[in-house]
Design a protein around this motif. Structure first.
Motif, mmCIF file in Angstrom:
data_model
loop_
_atom_site.group_PDB
_atom_site.id
_atom_site.type_symbol
_atom_site.label_atom_id
_atom_site.label_comp_id
_atom_site.label_asym_id
_atom_site.label_seq_id
_atom_site.Cartn_x
_atom_site.Cartn_y
_atom_site.Cartn_z
ATOM 1 N N VAL A 132 0.842 -1.203 0.000
ATOM 2 C CA VAL A 132 0.000 0.000 0.000
ATOM 3 C C VAL A 132 0.876 1.251 0.000
ATOM 4 C CG1 VAL A 132 -1.679 1.342 1.309
ATOM 5 C CG2 VAL A 132 -1.959 -1.137 1.097
ATOM 6 N N SER A 133 1.902 1.249 0.856
ATOM 7 C CA SER A 133 2.811 2.402 0.913
ATOM 8 C C SER A 133 3.537 2.605 -0.410
ATOM 9 C CB SER A 133 3.832 2.216 2.047
ATOM 10 O OG SER A 133 3.195 2.168 3.300
ATOM 11 N N ASP B 195 5.995 5.487 -1.924
ATOM 12 C CA ASP B 195 6.955 5.395 -0.824
ATOM 13 C C ASP B 195 8.181 4.594 -1.286
ATOM 14 O OD1 ASP B 195 8.417 4.780 1.483
ATOM 15 O OD2 ASP B 195 6.625 4.622 2.739
ATOM 16 N N ARG B 196 9.297 5.282 -1.520
ATOM 17 C CA ARG B 196 10.500 4.622 -2.025
ATOM 18 C C ARG B 196 11.154 3.721 -0.976
ATOM 19 N NH1 ARG B 196 12.392 6.425 -6.875
ATOM 20 N NH2 ARG B 196 11.335 8.240 -7.756
ATOM 21 N N GLN B 197 10.982 4.041 0.280
ATOM 22 C CA GLN B 197 11.551 3.190 1.335
ATOM 23 C C GLN B 197 10.846 1.840 1.361
ATOM 24 O OE1 GLN B 197 11.573 4.954 5.243
ATOM 25 N NE2 GLN B 197 12.746 3.284 6.138
ATOM 26 N N ALA B 198 9.523 1.854 1.207
ATOM 27 C CA ALA B 198 8.760 0.597 1.159
ATOM 28 C C ALA B 198 9.174 -0.209 -0.070
ATOM 29 C CB ALA B 198 7.263 0.895 1.119
ATOM 30 N N TYR B 199 9.350 0.484 -1.170
ATOM 31 C CA TYR B 199 9.794 -0.165 -2.413
ATOM 32 C C TYR B 199 11.164 -0.804 -2.226
ATOM 33 C CZ TYR B 199 11.549 -0.368 -7.256
ATOM 34 O OH TYR B 199 12.101 -0.760 -8.443
ATOM 35 N N ALA B 200 12.066 -0.090 -1.548
ATOM 36 C CA ALA B 200 13.417 -0.603 -1.309
ATOM 37 C C ALA B 200 13.379 -1.851 -0.430
ATOM 38 C CB ALA B 200 14.278 0.478 -0.657
ATOM 39 N N LEU B 201 12.479 -1.873 0.540
ATOM 40 C CA LEU B 201 12.356 -3.046 1.417
ATOM 41 C C LEU B 201 11.877 -4.273 0.633
ATOM 42 C CD1 LEU B 201 10.842 -1.474 4.663
ATOM 43 C CD2 LEU B 201 13.053 -2.616 4.448
ATOM 44 N N VAL C 246 11.728 -2.351 -12.098
ATOM 45 C CA VAL C 246 11.404 -1.110 -12.828
ATOM 46 C C VAL C 246 9.938 -1.144 -13.246
ATOM 47 C CG1 VAL C 246 11.775 0.162 -14.979
ATOM 48 C CG2 VAL C 246 13.727 -0.592 -13.628
ATOM 49 N N LYS C 247 9.484 -2.281 -13.781
ATOM 50 C CA LYS C 247 8.090 -2.424 -14.193
ATOM 51 C C LYS C 247 7.153 -2.280 -12.997
ATOM 52 C CE LYS C 247 8.407 -5.239 -18.387
ATOM 53 N NZ LYS C 247 7.561 -4.337 -19.190
ATOM 54 N N ILE C 248 7.541 -2.872 -11.881
ATOM 55 C CA ILE C 248 6.701 -2.790 -10.688
ATOM 56 C C ILE C 248 6.560 -1.347 -10.224
ATOM 57 C CG2 ILE C 248 6.670 -3.339 -8.205
ATOM 58 C CD1 ILE C 248 7.719 -6.125 -8.964
ATOM 59 N N TRP C 249 7.661 -0.610 -10.256
ATOM 60 C CA TRP C 249 7.609 0.797 -9.834
ATOM 61 C C TRP C 249 6.787 1.629 -10.815
ATOM 62 C CZ3 TRP C 249 8.114 3.419 -5.603
ATOM 63 C CH2 TRP C 249 8.212 4.809 -5.658
ATOM 64 N N GLU C 250 6.923 1.339 -12.113
ATOM 65 C CA GLU C 250 6.171 2.088 -13.120
ATOM 66 C C GLU C 250 4.669 1.880 -12.965
ATOM 67 O OE1 GLU C 250 7.849 0.663 -16.766
ATOM 68 O OE2 GLU C 250 9.450 2.153 -16.788
ATOM 69 N N LYS C 251 4.276 0.696 -12.466
ATOM 70 C CA LYS C 251 2.854 0.388 -12.286
ATOM 71 C C LYS C 251 2.523 0.211 -10.811
ATOM 72 C CE LYS C 251 2.600 -1.890 -16.793
ATOM 73 N NZ LYS C 251 2.265 -3.143 -17.536
#
Length: 199
Positions: free
Chosen positions: A12-13, A18-24, A56-61
């Protein structure tokens, strides 16, 4: 073991930027994904490249992550699709180059043939852009993303029969466009049709 509730909160974050959540999420899954992909690629570089493309795809979507119930099957399916796309792309490139390759690659004929191939590819791209939006999307999902007819039908919420009709119509149009605008030889038309309509 990753706590499902904690992971859902991360998704959700992340969906909100939320880039920190993405990094985790990246840190937790990068190693398992690389190990999984290496079983098929036998290449550390290819495995790492696919994982980078996946995230990259996950972040784009990222907005879609709120609908993901479990991230592990989601990210592994995305990785599998990227792997299949890489395999298909390399097989197609190899077969096309084999088809065009003369006796020696150093010859001027090889350069000419490759230039002709690039010209045909550009004209095919022009033809694709003339397709109606829905037909164009189906054509791209099949020829560029390597999805099956069933996967396309499910993704677009339409029947497999409709997908087939749209794909055949798109392929016929692009093939005729190539024939008219590139003076394509019969052999190359057949070659192009084979790869565009392959299951």
């Amino acid at each position: 073991m990753i706590d499902p509730e904690e992971e859902k909160a991360l998704l959700v974050s992340c969906s909100k930027g939320d880039r920190q959540a993405y990094a985790l999420l990246y840190t937790r899954y990068v190693s398992p994904l690389c190990r999984y992909l290496f079983l098929f690629t036998r290449s550390k570089e290819d495995s790492e490249e696919i994982v980078q493309d996946v995230f990259v795809k996950i972040w784009e979507k990222k907005e879609n992550l709120v609908t993901v119930q479990s991230f592990r099957p989601y990210v592994f399916k995305t990785a599998k699709n990227q792997l299949l796309d890489l395999i298909r792309r390399r097989e197609t490139e190899t077969k096309m180059l084999d088809y065009l390759r003369p006796v020696t690659e150093e010859s001027s004929e090889y350069s000419d043939a490759y230039a002709i191939y690039n010209q045909y590819h550009q004209i095919a791209h022009e033809a694709k852009n003339l397709l109606p939006q829905k037909r164009k999307r189906i054509f791209e999902m099949k020829t560029e993303e390597g999805l099956s007819l069933d996967e396309i039908a499910e993704s677009l919420s339409i029947s497999k029969t409709v997908v087939k009709k749209q794909l055949y119509a798109a392929t016929d149009f692009v093939r005729e466009y190539l024939r008219k605008h590139a003076e394509m030889t019969t052999e190359l038309v057949i070659f192009f049709y084979f790869f565009c309509s392959a299951k």
